[in-house]
Scaffold this active site. Sequence first.
Site, mmCIF file in Angstrom:
data_model
loop_
_atom_site.group_PDB
_atom_site.id
_atom_site.type_symbol
_atom_site.label_atom_id
_atom_site.label_comp_id
_atom_site.label_asym_id
_atom_site.label_seq_id
_atom_site.Cartn_x
_atom_site.Cartn_y
_atom_site.Cartn_z
ATOM 1 N N ARG A 122 45.196 32.416 45.372
ATOM 2 C CA ARG A 122 46.918 32.339 45.122
ATOM 3 C C ARG A 122 46.986 32.436 46.900
ATOM 4 N NH1 ARG A 122 46.144 38.060 41.250
ATOM 5 N NH2 ARG A 122 44.371 38.743 42.451
ATOM 6 N N GLU A 161 52.495 41.119 45.661
ATOM 7 C CA GLU A 161 51.946 41.840 46.683
ATOM 8 C C GLU A 161 51.112 41.558 47.776
ATOM 9 O OE1 GLU A 161 47.182 42.989 45.183
ATOM 10 O OE2 GLU A 161 48.952 44.815 43.468
ATOM 11 N N GLU A 320 51.852 48.335 38.264
ATOM 12 C CA GLU A 320 49.883 47.897 38.131
ATOM 13 C C GLU A 320 49.068 48.966 37.417
ATOM 14 O OE1 GLU A 320 48.365 44.435 39.942
ATOM 15 O OE2 GLU A 320 50.373 43.825 39.738
HETATM 16 C C1 GAL Z 1 46.563 42.870 41.365
HETATM 17 C C2 GAL Z 1 47.553 41.960 41.301
HETATM 18 C C3 GAL Z 1 47.203 41.591 39.423
HETATM 19 C C4 GAL Z 1 45.931 41.164 39.416
HETATM 20 C C5 GAL Z 1 45.189 42.642 39.414
HETATM 21 C C6 GAL Z 1 43.962 43.077 39.259
HETATM 22 O O1 GAL Z 1 46.036 43.119 43.384
HETATM 23 O O2 GAL Z 1 48.437 41.830 41.561
HETATM 24 O O3 GAL Z 1 48.189 40.305 39.431
HETATM 25 O O4 GAL Z 1 45.061 40.378 40.186
HETATM 26 O O5 GAL Z 1 44.992 42.671 40.965
HETATM 27 O O6 GAL Z 1 43.282 44.412 39.728
#
Ligand code: GAL
Length: 693
Positions: A122, A161, A320
């Site tokens: 990605r 991100e 997240e």
């Molecule tokens: C972040 C990302 C998420 C997922 C996550 C896993 O960097 O935004 O899509 O990949 O990490 O820890």
Amino acid sequence: MNTRRTHRWPQPLDGQAQRLWYGGDYNPDQWPEEVWDDDIRLMHKAKVNLVSLGIFSWAKIEPSDGVFDFGWLDRIVDKLGRAGIAVDMASASASPPMWLTQAHPEVLWRDERGDVCWPGARQHWRATSPVFREYALRLCRAMAEHFKGNPYVVSWHVGNEYGCHNRFDYSDDAMRAFQKWCEARYGTIEAVNDAWGTAFWSQRMNDFSEIIPPRFIGEGNFMNPGKLLDFKRFSSDALKDFFIAERDALAQITPDKPLTTNFMVSSGGTTLDYDDWSDEVDFVSNDHYFTPGEQHFDELAYSASLVDGLARKKPWFLMENSTGAVNWRPINYRKEPGQTVRDALAHVAMGADAVCYFQWRQSRAGAEKFHSAMVPHAGENSRIFRDVCELGEDLQRLSDAGLEGTELKKSPIAVVFDYQSEWATEHSANPTQKVRHVTEPLDWFRAFADLGITADMVPMRGDWDTYEAAVLPCVYLLSQADSQRVHDYVSNGGKLFVTYYTGISDERDHVWLGGYPGSIQDVVGVRSEEFAPMGDDFPGTLDHLDLSNGAVAHDMADWITSTSPQASVLATYQADRRTGMNGVPAIVVNPFGSGKCAYIGCKLGREGLRLSLPDVLGEMGIDRSCEPNAGKVLRIERDGEDGRSRFVFYFNRGDDDVKVRFDGNVMVSSLAQVEEAGDAASISPNGLLIVKG
Ligand code: GAL
């Protein structure tokens, strides 16, 4: 000077009361539609009230050039909304589809050797590609047009991100954009030559067209530090520029919906200058993943405090975190019992009004199938899902008690974080590779916590000079203006701690002359002529220095050759005479104007700071009223503006049970035993207590 956007927060769905947001990234497109109803049943069970949708769904939303299919997205948004679950909708532009990159391979970013970053994961796009921008903005506009009247979409999640995988791009598009960036910053090529010190090694340029990105120069060679620093600034700005274009495309069509993008703030997270970026979002949001091992809780609290600093104490969004293991480390440790709930509530303590996870349901296939989620592979009957439900209850209780909108109480002490100093200290031709900005603030935060003080992490541009005391930890770059700020702060009564490797260079990384730290020597009251790095890479090298107060320095010390006549020397080195370090001042406190400055001339680490700080605080006149369990518990307070609501959070930082006394009503306890009298509790490791008083 940036103007900061006004803080705007996602509002509750019609008919719902304001609550802390709770949920996660939801990828229904990875599952058959039969699963969706079960998702909603489980979301209700866990008290989830928001999900982020469509972050990586570009290929499904626009399956071929200019052809949009919102059918599936409409069905799930509608299902969620009717079930009372709000949507934080993505711009969906984070991962371009195959048809786009096949037709336009020129949007793919290139590494420093010119190799193409191919699709397969990605973020395989370059921020400076006009072609990519056109496609991404068309998608943003289509998303905004489609969802503009939708009452269930409460915010925009722009990109994802930024810079996580495509921070540095060395393509020709990037080169042209870098040239323009330099022109805007410096005006003339002569000014660039001057800033980058191109008289050195015959690097002089005649024209902006001679500027190239810092492409591969051969292993073991040394890139021009000024150019490298500016390329890091440029890369942050180029992504920011792209973000702003996406944000504005959305905002123009849906001015009522607040917008954010998820930052990656952690103790080592300096991909972008997040402080600069924080001006550009309606509300700050962050992704944080725990550091396994003994730093786990402290590092989390530290990072969350820094996010609160970036948010200028306005509510922020934990976009997240993980319920358990991630999948991207060599070894992906699980969380211990209690840590899922504890971690989330530690972010809340530090000012988060939203707790979200990556991701709702753990994937069966794809690169993240072993990443934990709210609904794990094991399903509903699992420890993780029970924790997720417990946390939902906790957040509901805190919402009902009025936590939302209260702010993290200002600490008496600010520890400064500076993105640009980190970028400069990463250079490969500095006095030692063992010292960088980034490690020092965490050591200070932890050492203060060991003494029972919860410091505020404050970005360099922030209001650290309004605190009773402030720390500049390895703030290597100090411009003339920042040096003046330091000067004014202390002369007006501020109590400042300055460490080694602070104020070495100006913002162009030109060293301040006349002895270190050149631009603030009068304030700190010390003059150092040489660095004395330490290490053990050769037999018989100086690998540590003992201090007269019992602390031990590693990695770096200043050779302080004079101190101001008013200064008090609190500790010196005790070393073999031939090293020239014996008796050299290590910790010095200098009165300056109405304030005081403590200079810590070496890397003491958390241990050495904990040992040295009580004396230094005393000398600085900083009152440290220690609670009996100071150091074992991290105490954090959130207050309402009107003094109406005051919430005190107690977290056990250590490996043993710890007793706390409190005043007020217990709102939440996890791995804690409240005594019958209701004014004390024993908190187990990984446990916590939240009291409203
Ligand atoms: C972040 C990302 C998420 C997922 C996550 C896993 O960097 O935004 O899509 O990949 O990490 O820890």
